[in-house]
Design a protein around this motif. Sequence first.
Motif, PDB file in Angstrom:
ATOM      1  N   GLU A 276       1.614 -13.585  -9.456  1.00 30.75           N
ATOM      2  CA  GLU A 276       2.629 -14.437 -10.335  1.00 30.75           C
ATOM      3  C   GLU A 276       1.739 -15.680 -11.099  1.00 30.75           C
ATOM      4  OE1 GLU A 276       6.718 -17.012  -9.936  1.00 30.75           O
ATOM      5  OE2 GLU A 276       5.917 -15.882  -8.035  1.00 30.75           O
ATOM      6  N   GLN A 277       0.770 -16.210 -10.023  1.00 25.16           N
ATOM      7  CA  GLN A 277       0.015 -17.207 -10.542  1.00 25.16           C
ATOM      8  C   GLN A 277      -0.940 -16.828 -11.896  1.00 25.16           C
ATOM      9  OE1 GLN A 277      -2.104 -18.919  -7.182  1.00 25.16           O
ATOM     10  NE2 GLN A 277      -0.529 -19.933  -6.430  1.00 25.16           N
ATOM     11  N   GLU A 280       1.329 -16.539 -14.888  1.00 24.07           N
ATOM     12  CA  GLU A 280       1.579 -17.628 -15.262  1.00 24.07           C
ATOM     13  C   GLU A 280       0.143 -18.175 -16.043  1.00 24.07           C
ATOM     14  OE1 GLU A 280       2.898 -20.142 -12.275  1.00 24.07           O
ATOM     15  OE2 GLU A 280       4.858 -19.182 -12.200  1.00 24.07           O
ATOM     16  N   GLN A 281      -1.070 -18.048 -15.383  1.00 22.04           N
ATOM     17  CA  GLN A 281      -2.183 -18.711 -16.337  1.00 22.04           C
ATOM     18  C   GLN A 281      -2.480 -18.024 -17.303  1.00 22.04           C
ATOM     19  OE1 GLN A 281      -5.244 -18.159 -13.419  1.00 22.04           O
ATOM     20  NE2 GLN A 281      -4.358 -19.718 -11.978  1.00 22.04           N
ATOM     21  N   THR A 283      -0.104 -16.380 -19.222  1.00 22.42           N
ATOM     22  CA  THR A 283       1.026 -16.713 -20.220  1.00 22.42           C
ATOM     23  C   THR A 283       0.570 -18.257 -20.699  1.00 22.42           C
ATOM     24  OG1 THR A 283       2.453 -15.376 -19.052  1.00 22.42           O
ATOM     25  CG2 THR A 283       3.437 -17.073 -20.483  1.00 22.42           C
ATOM     26  N   GLU A 284       0.189 -19.179 -20.064  1.00 23.39           N
ATOM     27  CA  GLU A 284      -0.291 -20.468 -20.209  1.00 23.39           C
ATOM     28  C   GLU A 284      -1.186 -20.450 -21.322  1.00 23.39           C
ATOM     29  OE1 GLU A 284       0.490 -24.290 -20.580  1.00 23.39           O
ATOM     30  OE2 GLU A 284       1.654 -22.904 -19.630  1.00 23.39           O
ATOM     31  N   ARG A 287       0.011 -19.273 -24.552  1.00 21.90           N
ATOM     32  CA  ARG A 287       1.104 -20.156 -25.145  1.00 21.90           C
ATOM     33  C   ARG A 287       0.330 -21.443 -25.867  1.00 21.90           C
ATOM     34  NH1 ARG A 287       5.596 -21.422 -20.542  1.00 21.90           N
ATOM     35  NH2 ARG A 287       6.883 -19.675 -20.879  1.00 21.90           N
ATOM     36  N   GLY A 334       3.925 -26.469 -22.559  1.00 23.53           N
ATOM     37  CA  GLY A 334       4.361 -26.729 -21.181  1.00 23.53           C
ATOM     38  C   GLY A 334       4.240 -28.011 -20.566  1.00 23.53           C
ATOM     39  N   GLN A 375      11.429 -30.587 -18.151  1.00 18.04           N
ATOM     40  CA  GLN A 375      10.570 -29.452 -18.366  1.00 18.04           C
ATOM     41  C   GLN A 375      10.502 -29.565 -19.925  1.00 18.04           C
ATOM     42  OE1 GLN A 375       8.838 -27.661 -16.287  1.00 18.04           O
ATOM     43  NE2 GLN A 375       9.561 -28.730 -14.536  1.00 18.04           N
TER      44      GLN A 375
END
Length: 470
Positions: A276-277, A280-281, A283-284, A287, A334, A375
Amino acid sequence: MTPPTAPQAAMARRLPLVLLISAALLWPAAAHAQTLAGPDWAAVLRGWVAAMLALMATIVGLVAGLHHREKPANFLLGMMLSWVVLRAAGASGATGLRPLLMTLLVLCGVQYLLRQMNWKRSWIDHALLIQCLVVPASLLLTGGQVSILATLWQVVLSLELVAAMGWALWLRRLRLEAAADEVQAREFRLMAVLLLPTMLALLAEMALAALNEPLWLSVSPWLSLALPVLMLALGLQLVNGVAHARLDAEKRIAAIEHRMSERIAEVERSHAQLAEQKLEQVTERERKRIAADLHDDLGAKLLTIVHTSESDRISTLAREALEEMRLSVRGLTGKPVHLIDALGDWRAEVVSRLGQANILAEWKSPAEDIEHTFQARSYVQTTRILRESVSNIIKHSGATHATISSAVQEGDFILTIQDNGQGIPTELDGRLDRGHGMASMKSRAKQMHGQCLVESGPGWGTVIRLTIPL
């Protein structure tokens, strides 16, 4: 539970047959002793003890064969068989064999008692083996006159056995003093109960034989039962120890399996968290790349249109598009936004837009200091809901006054927009989410796990209440 191996299964299948054969062979001996001795209950009891000892010897042999750690039990097996054969030799009148059999019994008994305490000395092993050669050799050199020498050897061998019992008991006491716990204390008490009476019985038998022969003849059959009873008790102790060891092993296996399942579950959770991390990395990073592309390419082009266009309408639309683009970029990055900073941005924009439309704007901020954060996505969605509400006031309400108030209550951020306009027309049949972007506003609030409530009526304006969990 671990399934038995092929040799273990074979031995287990043979055990009932071996026990039946042993009982069948020893039953006539016990019955014959009862017939010869008449009502001699000591002889009858010795016969039954011999039968039980033979059965116990069979069980001890199986235990020693199946469990590698119980190899010293072979000495207990030899001790038991020596006594059974010793009793048979005594019953047949072959008194010359008694010292020989007693030598073998002492060898096995001393080795078992000392090995049970993990106490091993090579000189004792050599002395016992030499004794097994010296005893028969000395008896052969007498030329058949063995009564006095045989009695002497029997006394020496009995004393050796008593000394081994006493030393084994002393070693247990030393172990108890070194590591005092309930298990060690219980084992010491049990061995004291077993060994001390046997030692006293052997010493009493030797003393009576030397001092009072008639009394010895009457008491000796009963005193001689102490040693076989001790061997039966040691056999039961061995079997009980193996059974408890098996139970402890099963408990340890169950505990290990439980710990393994916990470790596996923990590894799976860690793997899921890492995955998951990692997602997220990735995806970040994506983005941020998109935000950078929008800011550098599209933002630069819109800014060029704003400054170079000769049409005020085109310039205004480009400026609005640039603001929307910047808002989208802020949501993609984010980064959390402090609520107090967000309120400042919203107040400046709302007051400016309503003022340009000649609508009096009244902004009411929370009375207490705010330390919460928003957020990035929540900030973007709230900004768009607020812009849509202000646009509705400017375009459709006909209002002259608007009040925007905010508060933080029980972990929720509450934003209320109220105007004094004409309200939502009745043509919508009471469905307030049909027009003026109401459906879009409620959808955005739902994405933030909040809600957007609309109250309106002709002639008394419109109230929009947005509730968002912080």
